[in-house]
Design an enzyme around this catalytic site. Structure first.
Site, PDB file in Angstrom:
ATOM      1  N   LYS A  86       0.905  -1.450   0.174  1.00 35.92           N
ATOM      2  CA  LYS A  86       0.041  -0.156  -0.222  1.00 35.92           C
ATOM      3  C   LYS A  86       1.015   1.363   0.188  1.00 35.92           C
ATOM      4  CE  LYS A  86      -3.729   2.307   0.812  1.00 35.92           C
ATOM      5  NZ  LYS A  86      -3.890   2.753  -0.337  1.00 35.92           N
ATOM      6  N   LYS A 110       5.310   2.506   8.515  1.00 31.60           N
ATOM      7  CA  LYS A 110       4.267   2.795   9.226  1.00 31.60           C
ATOM      8  C   LYS A 110       2.902   2.200   8.682  1.00 31.60           C
ATOM      9  CE  LYS A 110       4.367   6.989   6.403  1.00 31.60           C
ATOM     10  NZ  LYS A 110       3.682   7.796   5.167  1.00 31.60           N
ATOM     11  N   LYS A 122       5.277   2.336  -2.989  1.00 32.57           N
ATOM     12  CA  LYS A 122       5.048   3.593  -3.148  1.00 32.57           C
ATOM     13  C   LYS A 122       5.652   3.838  -5.149  1.00 32.57           C
ATOM     14  CE  LYS A 122       4.264   7.821  -1.574  1.00 32.57           C
ATOM     15  NZ  LYS A 122       3.857   8.317  -0.001  1.00 32.57           N
ATOM     16  N   THR A 206      -4.531  12.758   6.984  1.00 35.35           N
ATOM     17  CA  THR A 206      -3.181  13.357   7.495  1.00 35.35           C
ATOM     18  C   THR A 206      -2.716  14.321   8.293  1.00 35.35           C
ATOM     19  OG1 THR A 206      -2.605  12.702   5.038  1.00 35.35           O
ATOM     20  CG2 THR A 206      -0.337  13.131   6.168  1.00 35.35           C
ATOM     21  N   ASN A 237      -2.135  19.356   0.357  1.00 31.95           N
ATOM     22  CA  ASN A 237      -2.989  18.900   1.043  1.00 31.95           C
ATOM     23  C   ASN A 237      -3.120  19.001   2.458  1.00 31.95           C
ATOM     24  OD1 ASN A 237      -3.793  16.419   2.206  1.00 31.95           O
ATOM     25  ND2 ASN A 237      -4.855  16.358   0.681  1.00 31.95           N
ATOM     26  N   SER A 364      -6.755   5.593   4.610  1.00 30.35           N
ATOM     27  CA  SER A 364      -6.838   4.916   3.113  1.00 30.35           C
ATOM     28  C   SER A 364      -7.397   3.071   4.142  1.00 30.35           C
ATOM     29  CB  SER A 364      -5.671   5.121   2.737  1.00 30.35           C
ATOM     30  OG  SER A 364      -5.455   5.335   1.785  1.00 30.35           O
TER      31      SER A 364
HETATM   32  N1  LIG Z   1      -1.118  12.822   0.743  1.00 27.16           N
HETATM   33  C1  LIG Z   1      -1.134  12.084   1.854  1.00 27.16           C
HETATM   34  O1  LIG Z   1      -2.006  12.285   1.773  1.00 27.16           O
HETATM   35  C2  LIG Z   1       0.127  11.814   2.455  1.00 27.16           C
HETATM   36  C3  LIG Z   1       1.125  12.266   1.887  1.00 27.16           C
HETATM   37  N2  LIG Z   1       2.463  12.804   2.521  1.00 27.16           N
HETATM   38  C4  LIG Z   1       3.626  13.587   2.264  1.00 27.16           C
HETATM   39  O2  LIG Z   1       3.087  14.830   3.453  1.00 27.16           O
HETATM   40  C5  LIG Z   1       3.804  16.115   2.080  1.00 27.16           C
HETATM   41  C6  LIG Z   1       3.269  16.946   1.291  1.00 27.16           C
HETATM   42  O3  LIG Z   1       1.984  16.083   0.384  1.00 27.16           O
HETATM   43  P1  LIG Z   1       1.034  16.747   0.295  1.00 27.16           P
HETATM   44  O4  LIG Z   1       0.366  17.739   1.105  1.00 27.16           O
HETATM   45  O5  LIG Z   1       0.000  15.404  -0.334  1.00 27.16           O
HETATM   46  O6  LIG Z   1       1.693  17.326  -0.982  1.00 27.16           O
HETATM   47  P2  LIG Z   1       0.443  18.307  -2.188  1.00 27.16           P
HETATM   48  O7  LIG Z   1       1.005  18.587  -3.761  1.00 27.16           O
HETATM   49  O8  LIG Z   1      -0.656  18.609  -1.794  1.00 27.16           O
HETATM   50  O9  LIG Z   1       1.626  20.451  -1.346  1.00 27.16           O
HETATM   51  C7  LIG Z   1       2.750  19.781  -1.720  1.00 27.16           C
HETATM   52  C8  LIG Z   1       3.117  21.057  -1.205  1.00 27.16           C
HETATM   53  O10 LIG Z   1       5.123  21.620  -1.504  1.00 27.16           O
HETATM   54  C9  LIG Z   1       4.740  22.559  -2.114  1.00 27.16           C
HETATM   55  N3  LIG Z   1       6.274  22.227  -2.550  1.00 27.16           N
HETATM   56  C10 LIG Z   1       6.453  21.068  -4.092  1.00 27.16           C
HETATM   57  N4  LIG Z   1       7.794  21.781  -3.506  1.00 27.16           N
HETATM   58  C11 LIG Z   1       8.599  22.641  -2.950  1.00 27.16           C
HETATM   59  C12 LIG Z   1      10.225  22.481  -2.384  1.00 27.16           C
HETATM   60  N5  LIG Z   1      10.954  22.101  -3.294  1.00 27.16           N
HETATM   61  N6  LIG Z   1      10.186  23.806  -1.313  1.00 27.16           N
HETATM   62  C13 LIG Z   1       8.602  24.355  -0.148  1.00 27.16           C
HETATM   63  N7  LIG Z   1       7.606  23.831  -0.686  1.00 27.16           N
HETATM   64  C14 LIG Z   1       7.120  22.361  -1.528  1.00 27.16           C
HETATM   65  C15 LIG Z   1       3.385  22.639  -3.115  1.00 27.16           C
HETATM   66  O11 LIG Z   1       3.886  24.094  -3.517  1.00 27.16           O
HETATM   67  C16 LIG Z   1       2.557  21.951  -2.067  1.00 27.16           C
HETATM   68  O12 LIG Z   1       2.463  23.447  -1.337  1.00 27.16           O
HETATM   69  C17 LIG Z   1       4.871  14.610   1.207  1.00 27.16           C
HETATM   70  O13 LIG Z   1       5.839  14.536   1.473  1.00 27.16           O
HETATM   71  C18 LIG Z   1       4.156  13.518   1.106  1.00 27.16           C
HETATM   72  O14 LIG Z   1       4.721  12.211   0.906  1.00 27.16           O
HETATM   73  C19 LIG Z   1       1.750  11.325   3.391  1.00 27.16           C
HETATM   74  C20 LIG Z   1       1.881  11.193   4.618  1.00 27.16           C
HETATM   75  C21 LIG Z   1       0.144  10.792   3.323  1.00 27.16           C
HETATM   76  O1  LIG Z   2      -3.098   6.321   1.844  1.00 31.90           O
HETATM   77  C1  LIG Z   2      -2.346   5.754   0.940  1.00 31.90           C
HETATM   78  O2  LIG Z   2      -2.698   4.541   0.245  1.00 31.90           O
HETATM   79  C2  LIG Z   2      -1.129   5.729   1.036  1.00 31.90           C
HETATM   80  C3  LIG Z   2      -0.398   7.579   1.915  1.00 31.90           C
HETATM   81  C4  LIG Z   2       1.305   7.313   1.598  1.00 31.90           C
HETATM   82  O3  LIG Z   2       1.586   7.403   0.548  1.00 31.90           O
HETATM   83  C5  LIG Z   2       1.904   8.199   2.558  1.00 31.90           C
HETATM   84  O4  LIG Z   2       1.778   8.169   4.104  1.00 31.90           O
HETATM   85  O5  LIG Z   2       3.108   8.581   2.696  1.00 31.90           O
END
Ligand SMILES: NC(=O)C1=CN([C@@H]2O[C@H](COP(=O)(O)OP(=O)(O)OC[C@H]3O[C@@H](n4cnc5c(N)ncnc54)[C@H](O)[C@@H]3O)[C@@H](O)[C@H]2O)C=CC1
Ligand SMILES: O=C(O)CCC(=O)C(=O)O
Length: 432
Positions: A86, A110, A122, A206, A237, A364
């Site tokens: 996953k 995790k 992933k 998250t 997000n 999830s």
């Molecule tokens: N979406 C999810 O459910 C989960 C996300 N994560 C992790 O959380 C982090 C953020 O994910 P999301 O919010 O889903 O992504 P997203 O795509 O919704 O947002 C990413 C954010 O980071 C910013 N960003 C991108 N590159 C950057 C940089 N070089 N410096 C500063 N800011 C930058 C973007 O402008 C945006 O604001 C990632 O590391 C992801 O792997 C972890 C667990 C679950």
């Molecule tokens: O929701 C999921 O299955 C995975 C989320 C994820 O990619 C993460 O925790 O980094």
């Protein structure tokens, strides 16, 4: 990626300020440290250091200008001893095989920590979705599913969103999978729109999980949340919803950033306004004249620093300059092992990603359960179950960290490894 995709071509120049070390080496070094404490034989390290399966694919996509572009994509399945694998799919220009492998390993950790019946996986595609039209993104998403369809499925490997992917992309991927497999279970993928079998509460899961973890940490440290000064790197997000929850609880969000830079105001930022103003890629700082760099933002004084963007942001090169009490790792792998050691010397507590951001995969899992039973839960039910899992996981890791006199990061790995080692041993793969 933020909630919805709008067709906007972001022409602004990206300031690549992150300091990306090799995440797979990072994964190995903490894995090794935890294994040494557990006194596990080398064969366990050999089993867990790389994914059991890694697929690299080429995806030809017809672009709007009628040319064909070939994209590179990956899917890593770290370990399936416990159950299907996953993990999310990342769309980003800097995605590499090493990064996807490390991210899959962290997903296994995790799932082990939170007791989910999964191993980690992933996926990633090397692309810049900010410069692609909706139609191009749809063709790319469908092409990726066709390319990996043999190795994924609701009982094999279940994808989800990650950086720059969202529920719309999950919907296209589900639809493509259903063409290939006739009508299979919607549990092929999670993070889907609720109307297609998604779970209530997945969009914010998250961030909610991060909030519940932080509340436990603050309880231990006897710190009230009200008026805490918080800086959040990344306003997508994860970062934006967390900012809103903390703001609503009376914390002062003094700084946020996105890929273009950061904004800082020691009086506190208007988070609801920023949420309403950001674009679908989590960019909002372009609306401000006075911005600072991401690195400058990380080095500003605050109580809680939340890296919620990409990996490798706090390293030995800037760790000395970090001025906070708590680093809450919302992103995957934002702090290197060397940096954690420096922060520890400065008495800064690092709350590890594989614990703190596990709310996404937990909900999830709830989504997959709801798909399997065809019966759907209220947002309140989802939230209660999530809170319970986050709090139990935190308590367990705190206990292990005290037992082995180690930091929370290594303690989290210990718990994750033990879960994987147990199921791998039961299957006869290793002996511990
Ligand atoms: N979406 C999810 O459910 C989960 C996300 N994560 C992790 O959380 C982090 C953020 O994910 P999301 O919010 O889903 O992504 P997203 O795509 O919704 O947002 C990413 C954010 O980071 C910013 N960003 C991108 N590159 C950057 C940089 N070089 N410096 C500063 N800011 C930058 C973007 O402008 C945006 O604001 C990632 O590391 C992801 O792997 C972890 C667990 C679950
Ligand atoms: O929701 C999921 O299955 C995975 C989320 C994820 O990619 C993460 O925790 O980094």
């Amino acid at each position: 990626m933020a909630d919805s995709i709008v067709e906007s071509k972001n022409q602004m120049v990206e300031r690549k300020e992150g300091i990306q070390d090799n995440p797979l080496i990072e994964f190995h070094s903490i894995l090794k440290e935890a294994m040494d404490i557990l006194n596990y034989p080398d064969e366990v390290f050999e089993l867990l250091k790389e994914p059991l399966r890694f697929l690299e694919v080429k995806i030809p996509v017809r672009m709007d200008d009628h040319t064909t572009k070939i994209f590179r994509g990956f899917r890593a399945q770290h370990n399936d001893a416990t159950g299907p694998t996953k993990g999310g799919i990342r769309f980003h220009t800097d995605v590499t095989p090493e990064e996807v492998k490390a991210l899959a390993g962290w997903m296994s950790m995790k799932c082990g920590i939170t007791g989910l019946p999964y191993g980690g996986a992933k996926g990633g595609i090397v692309c810049d979705p900010r410069t692609m039209s909706l139609q191009e993104l749809e063709r790319l998403s469908r092409g990726y599913v066709r390319a990996i369809s043999q190795i994924v499925g609701p009982t094999k490997d279940i994808p989800a969103p990650d950086v720059y992917t969202n529920s719309q992309i999950m919907a296209w991927m589900l639809d493509e999978y259903n063409f290939i497999r006739e009508f299979d279970n919607p549990g092929f993928i999670t993070g889907k729109p609720v109307a297609l079998g998604g779970s209530k509460g997945r969009e914010t899961a998250t961030s909610k999980g991060l909030l519940y973890t932080l509340q436990k940490v603050l309880e231990v440290k006897n710190l009230p949340i009200k008026d805490l000064k918080i800086i959040i790197q990344g306003f997508g997000n994860v970062g934006s919803h967390l900012a809103l929850y903390l703001y609503e609880l009376g914390a002062k969000i003094v700084g946020i950033s996105d890929v273009l830079g950061g904004i800082y105001d020691e009086k506190g930022l208007d988070i609801p306004y920023l949420m309403d103003s950001r674009d679908s890629f989590g960019v909002v700082t372009n609306l401000f004249k006075k911005t600072i760099s991401n690195q400058e933002l990380l080095e500003k004084e605050c109580d809680v620093l939340v890296p919620a963007a990409l990996g490798g942001q706090i390293t030995k090169r800037n760790a000395e300059k970090i001025k906070c009490q708590i680093v809450l790792e919302a992103a995957n792998g934002p702090t290197t092992k060397e940096a954690i050691n420096i922060l520890e010397e400065k008495e800064i507590l690092v709350v590890p990603d594989i614990l703190a951001n596990s709310g996404g995969v937990i909900v999830s899992y709830f989504e997959w359960c709801q798909n399997n039973q065809g019966y759907y839960w209220s947002e309140r039910e989802v939230d209660e179950k999530l809170k319970e899992k986050m709090e139990t996981s935190f308590e367990q890791i705190l206990h292990v960290s005290k037992k082995y006199r180690t930091n929370l990061k290594v303690a989290a790995y210990i718990v994750g490894i033990q879960a994987l080692a147990e199921t791998s041993q039961l299957r006869g793969w290793i002996k511990i």
